[in-house]
Scaffold this motif. Structure first.
Motif, PDB file in Angstrom:
ATOM      1  N   GLY A  85      50.873  32.537  45.828  1.00 52.49           N
ATOM      2  CA  GLY A  85      50.350  31.762  44.454  1.00 52.49           C
ATOM      3  C   GLY A  85      50.621  32.293  43.347  1.00 52.49           C
ATOM      4  N   VAL A  86      50.361  31.818  42.317  1.00 60.26           N
ATOM      5  CA  VAL A  86      50.346  32.154  40.899  1.00 60.26           C
ATOM      6  C   VAL A  86      48.988  33.241  40.387  1.00 60.26           C
ATOM      7  CG1 VAL A  86      50.583  31.551  38.612  1.00 60.26           C
ATOM      8  CG2 VAL A  86      51.660  30.446  40.129  1.00 60.26           C
ATOM      9  N   ILE A  87      49.294  34.700  40.067  1.00 56.28           N
ATOM     10  CA  ILE A  87      48.477  35.158  39.674  1.00 56.28           C
ATOM     11  C   ILE A  87      47.876  34.878  38.249  1.00 56.28           C
ATOM     12  CG2 ILE A  87      47.766  37.619  38.964  1.00 56.28           C
ATOM     13  CD1 ILE A  87      50.094  38.693  40.688  1.00 56.28           C
ATOM     14  N   ARG A  88      46.551  34.404  38.208  1.00 55.74           N
ATOM     15  CA  ARG A  88      46.040  33.922  37.248  1.00 55.74           C
ATOM     16  C   ARG A  88      45.277  34.861  36.396  1.00 55.74           C
ATOM     17  NH1 ARG A  88      40.595  32.431  35.735  1.00 55.74           N
ATOM     18  NH2 ARG A  88      39.779  32.900  37.802  1.00 55.74           N
ATOM     19  N   LYS A  89      44.504  36.109  37.027  1.00 60.20           N
ATOM     20  CA  LYS A  89      43.979  36.922  36.068  1.00 60.20           C
ATOM     21  C   LYS A  89      43.888  38.376  36.752  1.00 60.20           C
ATOM     22  CE  LYS A  89      41.648  38.257  32.434  1.00 60.20           C
ATOM     23  NZ  LYS A  89      42.047  38.251  31.129  1.00 60.20           N
ATOM     24  N   ILE A  90      44.495  39.346  35.957  1.00 62.39           N
ATOM     25  CA  ILE A  90      44.234  40.782  36.464  1.00 62.39           C
ATOM     26  C   ILE A  90      43.282  41.600  35.787  1.00 62.39           C
ATOM     27  CG2 ILE A  90      45.357  43.078  36.607  1.00 62.39           C
ATOM     28  CD1 ILE A  90      47.916  41.482  37.363  1.00 62.39           C
ATOM     29  N   TYR A  91      42.408  42.028  36.250  1.00 59.65           N
ATOM     30  CA  TYR A  91      41.148  42.663  35.491  1.00 59.65           C
ATOM     31  C   TYR A  91      41.334  44.186  35.382  1.00 59.65           C
ATOM     32  CZ  TYR A  91      38.888  38.200  36.514  1.00 59.65           C
ATOM     33  OH  TYR A  91      38.855  36.736  36.617  1.00 59.65           O
ATOM     34  N   ALA A 105      41.844  41.355  40.915  1.00 54.95           N
ATOM     35  CA  ALA A 105      42.775  40.027  40.384  1.00 54.95           C
ATOM     36  C   ALA A 105      42.475  38.822  41.143  1.00 54.95           C
ATOM     37  CB  ALA A 105      44.174  40.374  40.692  1.00 54.95           C
ATOM     38  N   VAL A 106      42.620  37.698  40.553  1.00 56.91           N
ATOM     39  CA  VAL A 106      42.686  36.391  41.605  1.00 56.91           C
ATOM     40  C   VAL A 106      43.688  35.738  40.981  1.00 56.91           C
ATOM     41  CG1 VAL A 106      40.147  36.457  41.135  1.00 56.91           C
ATOM     42  CG2 VAL A 106      41.503  35.481  39.482  1.00 56.91           C
ATOM     43  N   LEU A 107      43.981  34.361  41.999  1.00 59.91           N
ATOM     44  CA  LEU A 107      45.108  33.767  41.790  1.00 59.91           C
ATOM     45  C   LEU A 107      44.533  32.211  41.520  1.00 59.91           C
ATOM     46  CD1 LEU A 107      46.629  33.969  45.556  1.00 59.91           C
ATOM     47  CD2 LEU A 107      47.785  34.738  43.416  1.00 59.91           C
ATOM     48  N   ASP A 108      45.524  31.471  40.796  1.00 57.84           N
ATOM     49  CA  ASP A 108      45.158  30.065  40.461  1.00 57.84           C
ATOM     50  C   ASP A 108      44.827  29.492  41.707  1.00 57.84           C
ATOM     51  OD1 ASP A 108      45.073  27.550  39.704  1.00 57.84           O
ATOM     52  OD2 ASP A 108      46.275  27.970  38.007  1.00 57.84           O
ATOM     53  N   LYS A 109      43.574  28.948  41.763  1.00 57.59           N
ATOM     54  CA  LYS A 109      42.969  28.315  42.986  1.00 57.59           C
ATOM     55  C   LYS A 109      43.141  26.713  42.989  1.00 57.59           C
ATOM     56  CE  LYS A 109      39.609  32.092  43.885  1.00 57.59           C
ATOM     57  NZ  LYS A 109      38.356  32.257  44.071  1.00 57.59           N
ATOM     58  N   THR A 110      43.761  26.253  42.134  1.00 58.73           N
ATOM     59  CA  THR A 110      44.046  24.949  42.045  1.00 58.73           C
ATOM     60  C   THR A 110      44.410  23.990  43.448  1.00 58.73           C
ATOM     61  OG1 THR A 110      44.680  24.782  39.554  1.00 58.73           O
ATOM     62  CG2 THR A 110      45.320  23.026  40.866  1.00 58.73           C
ATOM     63  N   GLU A 111      45.566  24.882  43.937  1.00 58.52           N
ATOM     64  CA  GLU A 111      46.085  24.482  45.007  1.00 58.52           C
ATOM     65  C   GLU A 111      45.206  24.688  46.335  1.00 58.52           C
ATOM     66  OE1 GLU A 111      50.329  24.833  47.871  1.00 58.52           O
ATOM     67  OE2 GLU A 111      49.953  26.059  45.966  1.00 58.52           O
ATOM     68  N   LYS A 180      41.280  55.050  42.350  1.00 64.53           N
ATOM     69  CA  LYS A 180      42.031  55.198  40.999  1.00 64.53           C
ATOM     70  C   LYS A 180      43.119  54.089  41.134  1.00 64.53           C
ATOM     71  CE  LYS A 180      42.539  58.259  38.018  1.00 64.53           C
ATOM     72  NZ  LYS A 180      42.903  59.642  37.302  1.00 64.53           N
ATOM     73  N   ILE A 181      43.564  53.287  40.318  1.00 64.45           N
ATOM     74  CA  ILE A 181      44.777  52.626  40.425  1.00 64.45           C
ATOM     75  C   ILE A 181      45.960  53.395  39.829  1.00 64.45           C
ATOM     76  CG2 ILE A 181      45.815  50.457  39.641  1.00 64.45           C
ATOM     77  CD1 ILE A 181      43.447  49.864  41.520  1.00 64.45           C
ATOM     78  N   ILE A 182      46.702  53.771  40.622  1.00 56.44           N
ATOM     79  CA  ILE A 182      47.819  54.602  40.147  1.00 56.44           C
ATOM     80  C   ILE A 182      48.885  53.794  39.984  1.00 56.44           C
ATOM     81  CG2 ILE A 182      46.825  56.531  41.362  1.00 56.44           C
ATOM     82  CD1 ILE A 182      49.032  56.127  43.416  1.00 56.44           C
ATOM     83  N   LYS A 183      49.231  52.427  40.427  1.00 52.16           N
ATOM     84  CA  LYS A 183      50.442  51.775  40.205  1.00 52.16           C
ATOM     85  C   LYS A 183      49.919  50.357  40.061  1.00 52.16           C
ATOM     86  CE  LYS A 183      53.874  53.436  41.474  1.00 52.16           C
ATOM     87  NZ  LYS A 183      55.250  53.715  42.200  1.00 52.16           N
ATOM     88  N   LYS A 184      50.477  49.450  39.005  1.00 50.71           N
ATOM     89  CA  LYS A 184      50.160  48.054  39.109  1.00 50.71           C
ATOM     90  C   LYS A 184      51.654  47.500  39.120  1.00 50.71           C
ATOM     91  CE  LYS A 184      49.602  45.744  35.274  1.00 50.71           C
ATOM     92  NZ  LYS A 184      48.745  45.161  34.175  1.00 50.71           N
ATOM     93  N   LEU A 185      52.010  46.638  40.244  1.00 49.42           N
ATOM     94  CA  LEU A 185      53.156  46.292  40.498  1.00 49.42           C
ATOM     95  C   LEU A 185      53.718  44.820  39.939  1.00 49.42           C
ATOM     96  CD1 LEU A 185      53.262  47.479  44.136  1.00 49.42           C
ATOM     97  CD2 LEU A 185      54.038  48.606  42.150  1.00 49.42           C
ATOM     98  N   MET A 186      52.406  44.032  39.605  1.00 47.85           N
ATOM     99  CA  MET A 186      52.705  42.632  39.291  1.00 47.85           C
ATOM    100  C   MET A 186      51.836  42.505  38.129  1.00 47.85           C
ATOM    101  SD  MET A 186      53.377  40.587  42.718  1.00 47.85           S
ATOM    102  CE  MET A 186      54.528  39.391  41.969  1.00 47.85           C
ATOM    103  N   ASN A 187      52.153  41.352  37.286  1.00 47.23           N
ATOM    104  CA  ASN A 187      51.460  40.976  36.011  1.00 47.23           C
ATOM    105  C   ASN A 187      50.965  39.467  36.185  1.00 47.23           C
ATOM    106  OD1 ASN A 187      52.108  43.580  34.530  1.00 47.23           O
ATOM    107  ND2 ASN A 187      54.188  42.678  34.363  1.00 47.23           N
ATOM    108  N   GLU A 188      50.084  39.073  35.116  1.00 47.63           N
ATOM    109  CA  GLU A 188      49.481  37.684  35.290  1.00 47.63           C
ATOM    110  C   GLU A 188      50.867  36.625  34.757  1.00 47.63           C
ATOM    111  OE1 GLU A 188      46.629  37.558  32.194  1.00 47.63           O
ATOM    112  OE2 GLU A 188      45.309  39.131  33.176  1.00 47.63           O
ATOM    113  N   GLY A 189      50.558  35.530  35.775  1.00 52.72           N
ATOM    114  CA  GLY A 189      51.498  34.604  35.427  1.00 52.72           C
ATOM    115  C   GLY A 189      52.688  34.620  36.495  1.00 52.72           C
TER     116      GLY A 189
END
Length: 362
Positions: A85-91, A105-111, A180-189
């Motif tokens: 799905g589409v990533i809606r928010k990364i915290y 993180a959460v996905l867009d839950k519309t679908e 610890k988060i040592i790597k973030k591989l994707m972004n919002e949207g």
């Protein structure tokens, strides 16, 4: 009365004869000089090139395994969504310290919300249908088959609703442990797929550092669990870290064809971080005979392939022989193949030789 012959007529033939004799002498002298000059290169071709040679040695050794890898931890986790799905928010961001259960993180839950609602409505309809058929069956207006089909329909709708609700729960990522988060591989949207890593979480407070290397099938067969290894890192020069083989992959990687080996090491008081480049040396217990030659005898080296000049039995000619290099040890080279029938190789003078040259040992 005798007739006198003029002196001029008599002198002419004599002069011609003398001139011819001189010409022949001149031509003869030039011929001798030409012959002498033609002999000079022939003598130069017979000159010998002085060389030093070394005897080919045989030694039984355990061929070490050299490999490189990246430092990581067995407590390292790659966190992902179960569904796409589409990533809606990364915290969180790279470097953030998180606690177990924290929402990342959460996905867009519309679908997925629509799928849950659809499944619940389908379940409600299946239950109504079952109720009507059950009433008709009790009044003997419906057959047993209709009742069984309605019951099965209700059960299928119930499981469909359960699946939708389960996927709805995993439309978000939560930390499985503190770290610890040592790597973030994707972004919002961005659109992510099921199981695609979004974060790399490193559990803090652990010293279970490992290095994963890839080896060939021959090297994999010579390794056993518990074998000792020597680890060197570019970040800490002149420092050797003791290691131990803790895992051997049961199958090769389908892309590279190599086997993954895990080496566990301890920091020895040094500060480690995931991603440090490391070199690993492992010496298996199995040994086999190898050929040893001086490093000066190697010419035209290219990776593991090279050439040497082998001295022929006549002692004055050489032959260019291709060899396979296993590894280098100090000023000697360990040859894994190519010198089976060779007794001596040229060391000093080898770069200037060809197979047409004559040599002389000094």
């Amino acid at each position: 009365m005798k007739r006198s012959i003029p002196l001029e007529k008599f002198a002419m033939p004599v002069l011609v004869t003398v001139a011819l004799i001189g010409l022949f002498c001149l031509l003869g002298g030039c011929g001798e000089k030409s012959a002498a000059k033609s002999n000079a290169p022939a003598l130069a071709d017979e000159e010998y090139i002085p060389v030093h040679t070394a005897t080919v040695q045989q030694r039984t050794i355990a061929l070490p395994i050299h490999a490189s890898g990246i430092l990581s931890s067995s407590a390292e986790q790659r966190l992902s969504f179960k569904i796409g799905g589409v990533i809606r928010k990364i915290y969180v961001d790279e470097g953030d310290v998180v606690r177990a259960g924290q929402l990342l993180a959460v996905l867009d839950k519309t679908e997925i919300d629509a799928q849950v609602a659809q499944a619940q409505q389908g379940l409600a309809k299946a239950e109504r249908d079952l109720g009507r058929v059950d009433g008709l069956y009790k009044d003997s207006s419906a057959t047993l088959e209709l009742l069984q089909n309605a019951t099965t329909g209700r059960d299928i709708a119930k499981e469909t609703a359960r699946i939708a609700q389960f996927n709805q729960q995993y439309a978000e990522i939560r930390a499985t442990r503190s770290g610890k988060i040592i790597k973030k591989l994707m972004n919002e949207g961005e659109i992510t797929g099921p199981g695609t890593p979004v974060f790399v979480l490193f559990e803090t407070g652990k010293d279970d550092w490992v290095i994963k290397i890839n080896v060939s099938d021959r090297d994999w067969a010579r390794l056993n669990l518990g074998m000792q290894a020597k680890v060197m890192m570019d970040a800490y020069e002149n420092t050797n870290f003791p290691g131990k083989v803790t895992d051997l992959a049961p199958a090769a990687d389908p892309v590279s064809g190599l086997y993954t080996v895990e080496i566990r090491i301890t920091p020895q008081g040094k500060r480690f971080a995931p991603g440090l480049f490391a070199q690993v040396d492992i010496t298996p217990s199995q040994s086999r005979p190898y050929t040893i030659v001086p490093i000066e005898s190697i010419v035209e080296g290219n990776g593991k392939s090279a050439f040497v000049f082998a001295l022929q039995p006549d002692g004055t000619s050489v032959r260019k022989v291709p060899v396979q290099i296993a590894f280098m040890e100090g000023n000697q080279v360990v040859i894994s193949g190519g010198l089976e029938q060779v007794q001596e190789v040229v060391t000093a003078g080898a770069p200037y030789l060809t197979e047409k040259k004559k040599v002389k040992k000094i």
